[in-house]
Design an enzyme around this catalytic site. Structure first.
Site, PDB file in Angstrom:
ATOM      1  N   CYS A  64      19.487  19.805  36.858  1.00  0.00           N
ATOM      2  CA  CYS A  64      19.198  18.602  38.198  1.00  0.00           C
ATOM      3  C   CYS A  64      18.247  19.346  38.911  1.00  0.00           C
ATOM      4  CB  CYS A  64      20.569  18.305  38.845  1.00  0.00           C
ATOM      5  SG  CYS A  64      21.685  19.494  38.727  1.00  0.00           S
ATOM      6  N   SER A  89      29.290  17.989  42.895  1.00  0.00           N
ATOM      7  CA  SER A  89      29.479  17.155  41.992  1.00  0.00           C
ATOM      8  C   SER A  89      28.586  17.610  40.551  1.00  0.00           C
ATOM      9  CB  SER A  89      28.776  15.731  42.235  1.00  0.00           C
ATOM     10  OG  SER A  89      27.260  16.034  42.804  1.00  0.00           O
ATOM     11  N   ARG A 148      26.114  27.150  45.818  1.00  0.00           N
ATOM     12  CA  ARG A 148      27.024  25.947  46.064  1.00  0.00           C
ATOM     13  C   ARG A 148      27.368  25.694  47.281  1.00  0.00           C
ATOM     14  NH1 ARG A 148      26.798  22.631  41.905  1.00  0.00           N
ATOM     15  NH2 ARG A 148      27.700  23.843  40.133  1.00  0.00           N
ATOM     16  N   HIS A 152      21.705  17.480  46.140  1.00  0.00           N
ATOM     17  CA  HIS A 152      21.133  18.717  46.123  1.00  0.00           C
ATOM     18  C   HIS A 152      19.876  18.933  47.143  1.00  0.00           C
ATOM     19  CE1 HIS A 152      23.587  19.700  42.836  1.00  0.00           C
ATOM     20  NE2 HIS A 152      22.827  20.011  41.902  1.00  0.00           N
TER      21      HIS A 152
HETATM   22  C1  2RA Z   1      25.163  22.369  38.853  1.00  0.00           C
HETATM   23  N1  2RA Z   1      22.939  22.238  37.981  1.00  0.00           N
HETATM   24  O1  2RA Z   1      24.761  21.903  39.689  1.00  0.00           O
HETATM   25  C2  2RA Z   1      24.308  22.452  37.527  1.00  0.00           C
HETATM   26  C3  2RA Z   1      24.701  21.689  36.564  1.00  0.00           C
HETATM   27  N2  2RA Z   1      24.655  20.326  36.706  1.00  0.00           N
HETATM   28  O2  2RA Z   1      26.248  22.525  38.353  1.00  0.00           O
END
Ligand code: 2RA
Length: 342
Positions: free
Chosen positions: A131, A161, A236, A243
């Site tokens: 992604c 997510s 994260r 994102h």
């Molecule tokens: C994530 N791109 O965001 C990775 C897998 N979807 O955790």
């Protein structure tokens, strides 16, 4: 005469979005089959506004007669089932990382490298990129066509997510717990995710980067241009869906900011929202549920001879996974698997 389509991993975040997107875009399917682990067999998943499908057990399913498989299970599950489904005659479009860097498997973003789709005939497998890679190469492609890209430096702000439904539940519960004075107990993540930022997605590599960063570097080079150098830091953040990425690009030759803005504006699948005022940009929360990749904060980078910086946002479950997969399937049926009308 339509197609028989199987969705593997039908009960996960991306699997549910795949079913939703197939229905929303009225993909020409005569039959859609929902597959997942034995544990999930028998569950019901929604397919569009008014239909439900009963989940079948992947481990006992016979793919004979299936035209296209949209796959989003774990990488080890894809490794095991995809070659069997391909052998049975289906074309598998896989969302996991397992096949992405295999030389005889095309890695596709339809707006960026559609010419590579034809390579599916080698193994009847096409890989859907990560992604965080998809939204970045969508923005890089129109710029690369103006002036060759020399180097990309990107920092990502990735929603939970991307790590699955349990991770979304963890963010919700931790956030609520903090207001109730309960200590955060990390499970899906290595540290507290609520009101925090974790500079670690996927496993650590030998060189100190993470697998998520390795994916962005190598997938970008496979999709766009092997000469592009990419430096990525993937983080994260406590967002449910969407994102964000801060991207800095150095070019081999001159590219004017307005020229870049125009090229982005006219590129299919990109919406530019860029006003130098309060709220003049798109945030991840606003991208959730939308198909487009959004570009904001475009500006020259005066620290290098030919440089631009910008902010790019996208719904990681839609264009970052399910939508891109279904768009590949649409190109397949249009260009390669056309069926004669009954
Ligand atoms: C994530 N791109 O965001 C990775 C897998 N979807 O955790």
């Amino acid at each position: 005469m339509g197609y028989k389509v199987a969705v593997v991993g039908a009960t996960g975040n991306v699997g549910r979005e795949l079913l939703n997107t197939l229905a929303e875009r009225e993909f020409p399917a005569d039959e859609v089959v929902a597959l997942a682990s034995e544990r999930s067999a028998g569950k019901r998943v929604s397919f569009g506004e008014d239909r439900e499908l009963q989940v079948q057990d992947l481990s006992t399913y016979d793919f004979k007669g299936v035209d296209i498989v949209l796959s989003s299970p774990g990488a080890s599950v894809a490794k095991a089932f995809a070659p069997k489904a391909a052998e049975a005659g289906a074309v598998v479009i896989d969302n996991t990382s397992h096949f992405r860097m295999e030389p005889d498997v095309p890695l596709i973003v339809p707006e960026v490298n559609p010419q590579a789709i034809g390579g599916y005939t080698k193994r009847n497998i096409i890989a859907n990129p990560n992604c965080s890679t998809i939204q970045m190469v969508m923005a890089l492609k129109p710029l690369h066509e103006i002036a060759p890209i020399k180097r990309v430096v990107v920092a990502t702000y990735q929603s939970v997510s991307g790590s699955g439904k349990e991770a979304m539940d963890e963010l919700f519960n931790q956030t609520r717990g903090i207001f109730m004075n309960e200590p955060a107990r990390p499970q899906q993540f290595t540290k507290q995710i609520a009101f925090n930022a974790i500079p670690h997605i996927d496993k650590f590599m030998e060189d100190g980067s993470t697998k998520e960063e390795w994916k962005m570097v190598n997938e970008t080079r496979k999709i766009l241009d092997p000469d592009i150098r990419v430096s990525a830091t993937c983080v994260r953040v406590p967002i449910f869906i969407g994102h964000g990425e801060a991207v800095n690009v150095e070019f081999e030759s001159a590219i004017e900011e307005e020229q870049a803005r125009e090229a982005l504006r006219s590129f299919p699948g990109i919406t530019v929202v860029d006003h130098r005022e309060d709220g003049g940009y798109v945030t991840p929360v606003e991208s959730a549920g939308d198909d487009d990749v959004f570009v904001s904060r475009l500006r020259n980078d005066p620290t290098v001879e030919h440089g631009l910086s910008f902010w790019v946002v996208s719904d990681n479950l839609r264009k970052g996974a399910a939508l891109n997969t279904v768009q590949i399937a649409e190109r397949l049926v249009e260009g390669y698997l056309a069926k004669q009308p009954a």
